[in-house]
Scaffold this motif. Structure first.
Motif, PDB file in Angstrom:
ATOM      1  N   ASP A   1      94.794 -55.722  61.384  1.00 20.70           N
ATOM      2  CA  ASP A   1      93.627 -54.929  60.980  1.00 20.70           C
ATOM      3  C   ASP A   1      93.763 -53.503  61.484  1.00 20.70           C
ATOM      4  O   ASP A   1      93.306 -52.553  60.849  1.00 20.70           O
TER       5      ASP A   1
ATOM      6  N   LYS B   1      92.428 -50.755  58.627  1.00 23.04           N
ATOM      7  CA  LYS B   1      91.837 -51.111  57.344  1.00 23.04           C
ATOM      8  C   LYS B   1      90.455 -50.491  57.217  1.00 23.04           C
ATOM      9  O   LYS B   1      89.775 -50.225  58.210  1.00 23.04           O
TER      10      LYS B   1
ATOM     11  N   ASP C   1      86.066 -63.335  62.262  1.00 22.33           N
ATOM     12  CA  ASP C   1      85.862 -61.891  62.080  1.00 22.33           C
ATOM     13  C   ASP C   1      86.178 -61.121  63.359  1.00 22.33           C
ATOM     14  O   ASP C   1      85.379 -60.342  63.887  1.00 22.33           O
TER      15      ASP C   1
ATOM     16  N   LEU D   1      89.148 -58.567  65.118  1.00 21.44           N
ATOM     17  CA  LEU D   1      90.169 -57.614  64.711  1.00 21.44           C
ATOM     18  C   LEU D   1      91.495 -57.911  65.393  1.00 21.44           C
ATOM     19  O   LEU D   1      91.547 -58.108  66.608  1.00 21.44           O
TER      20      LEU D   1
ATOM     21  N   ARG E   1      96.368 -64.550  63.720  1.00 27.82           N
ATOM     22  CA  ARG E   1      95.876 -64.030  62.441  1.00 27.82           C
ATOM     23  C   ARG E   1      94.832 -64.974  61.841  1.00 27.82           C
ATOM     24  O   ARG E   1      93.802 -64.518  61.304  1.00 27.82           O
TER      25      ARG E   1
ATOM     26  N   ASP F   1      90.786 -64.082  61.207  1.00 25.75           N
ATOM     27  CA  ASP F   1      90.137 -64.194  59.899  1.00 25.75           C
ATOM     28  C   ASP F   1      88.917 -65.110  59.959  1.00 25.75           C
ATOM     29  O   ASP F   1      87.874 -64.813  59.376  1.00 25.75           O
TER      30      ASP F   1
END
Length: 386
Positions: free
Chosen positions: A237, A257, A208, A210, A201, A205
């Motif tokens: 995501d 998302k 960028d 997924l 995770r 982040d």
């Protein structure tokens, strides 16, 4: 010779009807179902709210197509988003189709947001994501890919739970998505390491990338949470769902998302049957039942009962894995041999990899039936050891 193709190794039994956690042959022989259609009939067989919803809808309209609005589909999407994370939903027919759509979304994201510079999809060795060509490519098992190679060149595989390998795979900054399971079901109910998941995770982040969570088996209550990611305190995501979403009717879903879901515009993807009125009616009944007060808590409690019984009574050579009513047991025996021995004792279970079998009873099973099935399983394992 059968007119059916020979791509399934079937057990020599068939069922005429079912009720709750039990299935019956034409001769009324009773079997306890700790397979649930491989975690599909999570509310058991002939569950009245689902049966009533399907019967009522079938008498109205079964299918119209996604050329038109489908109010039940909208209602279902709202219920999923309300109980997961903010985003949008796409409906299809199976787990493989859900994962295929997630892969397409990831490639769209890399090609649009990152102008094609990020195109690789990392998945884990020993994973299972489906048998379509793209999902087979994400499934890092030689036995699944055998005869169908070469796989798509954008796939990259790393060992499950290996943080060093994760960092090495990101060195070229060409990864658009990381796809993984929280428990590798086909791989033997192998659990994800919490620190590994949190690092996935974090790097997603930071770069960028997924995060795609394949929740085809863990989704819809089996871990004691409606969705498995809720057990770990992170959000993906993209999340893929299927199996139990409609308690046996063919259905799958992708939850994404908005930064990702907005890339699916008219013409980019579709499904003729996906989310049709009949499947949506069944799926609405399922999620409404599972989100009732106390339902998921009861799954946690039953999961603890099953785990404690197995820990107390199985031979020490066995290892118990999983969460809630998603339980794997590693034994000294071949999984198919264990499943066949259980079948002779009128208990249905699911073989898996890593010398493991899966115990997936319905989530609303009675405590009596739960313990009866656990007792049959333990007795069977001990018989195999004689």
């Amino acid at each position: 010779m059968s007119s059916l193709m020979g791509n399934y190794g079937r057990f020599k039994v068939s069922f005429a009807y079912g009720n709750g956690a039990k299935l019956y042959t034409e001769n009324n022989e009773e079997y306890l179902d700790f397979a649930s259609g491989i975690s599909v009939t999570n509310l058991g067989h002939n569950f009245k709210p689902v049966t009533d919803a399907v019967s009522s809808q079938a008498a109205k309209v079964i299918h119209t197509s996604n050329l038109y609005e489908i109010p039940l589909q909208e209602e279902l999407a709202d219920l999923i988003i309300k109980n997961s994370f903010k985003g949008q939903v796409f409906f299809c027919n199976s787990g493989a189709e859900s994962n295929e759509a997630a892969i397409k979304l990831a490639r769209l994201y890399g090609n649009t947001v990152h102008h094609g510079k990020k195109y690789k999809i990392i998945s884990m060795y020993n994973s299972f994501h489906g048998r379509t060509y793209a999902t087979m490519g994400a499934t890092a098992q030689e036995k699944i890919q055998k005869g169908f190679t070469p796989m798509p060149a954008y796939n990259q595989y790393i060992p499950f739970n290996n943080i060093d390998a994760l960092h090495q795979a990101l060195a070229l900054n060409d990864v658009c998505a990381i796809m993984l399971e929280l428990f590798q079901g086909e791989g033997g109910v192998m659990p994800i390491d919490v620190e590994f998941l949190k690092e996935v995770r974090r790097v997603c982040d930071e770069h960028d990338i997924l995060m795609i969570l394949d929740e085809v088996q863990t989704g819809y209550g089996r871990t004691g949470f409606l969705f498995g990611y809720q057990l770990f305190g992170i959000e993906p995501d993209i999340m893929t769902l299927s199996k139990s979403i409609a308690n046996g009717l063919p259905m799958g879903a992708v939850v994404a998302k908005e930064k990702v879901s907005s890339l699916f515009t008219p013409g980019t993807h579709g499904s003729t049957f996906g989310g049709n009125p009949l499947a949506s009616a069944a799926a609405c009944a399922v999620i409404k039942e599972m989100t009732k007060e106390g339902f998921l808590q009861s799954v946690k409690e039953k999961g603890n009962i099953l785990k404690e019984y197995l820990e107390k009574n199985l031979p020490k050579e066995c290892t118990i894995k999983g969460a809630g009513l998603l339980r794997g047991v590693k034994t000294p025996y071949q999984p198919k041999d264990v499943a066949e021995a259980c079948l002779k004792n009128h208990l249905l279970i699911v073989p898996a990899g890593n010398n493991s079998v899966r115990l997936y009873p319905p989530l609303n099973i009675s405590n009596d039936d739960l313990l009866k099935g656990a007792e049959i399983f333990v007795t069977t394992i001990k018989e195999l050891g004689k």
